[in-house]
Enzyme design. Structure first.
Site, short mmCIF file in Angstrom:
data_model
loop_
_atom_site.label_atom_id
_atom_site.label_comp_id
_atom_site.label_asym_id
_atom_site.label_seq_id
_atom_site.Cartn_x
_atom_site.Cartn_y
_atom_site.Cartn_z
N ASP A 141 0.82 -1.21 0.00
CA ASP A 141 0.00 0.00 0.00
C ASP A 141 0.86 1.26 0.00
O ASP A 141 1.97 1.27 0.56
CB ASP A 141 -0.91 0.03 1.23
N ASP B 16 -6.63 3.09 8.00
CA ASP B 16 -5.25 3.56 8.12
C ASP B 16 -5.26 5.08 8.10
O ASP B 16 -6.29 5.71 8.34
CB ASP B 16 -4.36 2.96 7.01
N TYR C 19 5.40 -8.22 8.91
CA TYR C 19 5.24 -6.77 8.96
C TYR C 19 5.51 -6.25 10.38
O TYR C 19 5.07 -6.86 11.35
CB TYR C 19 3.82 -6.35 8.59
N ARG D 246 -4.37 -3.76 7.81
CA ARG D 246 -5.33 -2.70 8.16
C ARG D 246 -6.58 -3.30 8.79
O ARG D 246 -7.11 -2.78 9.77
CB ARG D 246 -5.72 -1.91 6.91
#
Length: 233
Positions: A52, A94, A80, A186
């Site tokens: 993203d 987000d 992540y 997210r």
């Protein structure tokens, strides 16, 4: 590195900057390679897994015959580093959208946060964010959402392999998460907020691993005029 090697196949490990799309990063690299090595117009290049714009970190780009490895790399587990803010939400889950639905989180304890995180380990049902690239009747979900169209996202199975290195400094919670292909961090942030009963959204995201490939071996220098490339054969 030669033009012949690039067409035979190379894997570039890029450290994607904030606010760049994966498409922009690939195009930037493609332009530099074609200019420096006088590559043909139809030179093959592509990334192995979208990151993203509001995320940074590992973006794998394959060239030449190695573009055939893209599906294999995309299927690999991901890792992540994640930061979320509890007590508030956003429509995009987000920082793309402004904060809404502020809630009092003063009674949330560290123990409750850790227990909430544990509930998401293993195989879970997850709804992708409305602001995502998933296609619905041929249109991207984020385009429909931005146009004001009501979008119903269907749940899908995904797996959270581990959550570790948890740090809590209310209202900020950070951790490292290992997950399967197709996991939306997210959505994980949003769901953690729902589990706590106060809401949450993703404030920072950095991809650190894809399969055997690590962010420590990546470079962002391709963005500079004076650059070199980190590669894996």
């Amino acid at each position: 590195m030669t033009a012949e090697q690039l067409q035979s196949g190379y894997i570039f490990l890029l450290d994607k900057p904030l606010d760049w799309t994966s498409f922009q990063a690939v195009n930037k690299l493609k332009y530099k390679l074609k200019r420096e090595f006088n590559l043909p117009k139809k030179f093959k290049i592509g990334h192995a897994g979208t990151l993203d714009p509001r995320a940074t970190g590992l973006l794998i780009v394959c060239t030449g015959k190695f573009t055939k490895k893209i599906s294999e790399i995309q299927d690999a587990p991901k890792e992540y580093w994640t930061e979320i803010k509890i007590g508030v939400q956003t429509e995009s889950y987000d920082t793309e959208k402004p904060e809404i639905l502020h809630r009092d989180f003063s009674k949330v304890t560290e123990e409750q946060v850790n227990k909430a995180l544990e509930k998401f380990l293993g195989e879970i049902d997850q709804k992708p964010p409305v602001f995502s690239a998933i296609k619905i009747d041929g249109a991207r979900a984020y385009n429909l959402a931005r146009a004001g169209t009501e979008v119903e996202m269907k749940s899908r199975k995904t797996t959270i392999h581990y959550i570790k290195d948890v740090e809590i400094n209310f209202p900020i919670v950070s951790f490292t998460v290992g997950c399967s292909k197709g996991t939306y961090i997210r959505s994980l942030a949003h769901d953690i907020g729902q589990e706590l009963g106060v809401g949450a959204y993703l404030t920072q995201l950095r991809r650190t691993k894809i399969g055997e490939y690590c962010i420590e071996d990546a470079t962002a220098e391709f963005l500079n005029n004076d650059y070199r490339f980190n590669t894996n054969d």
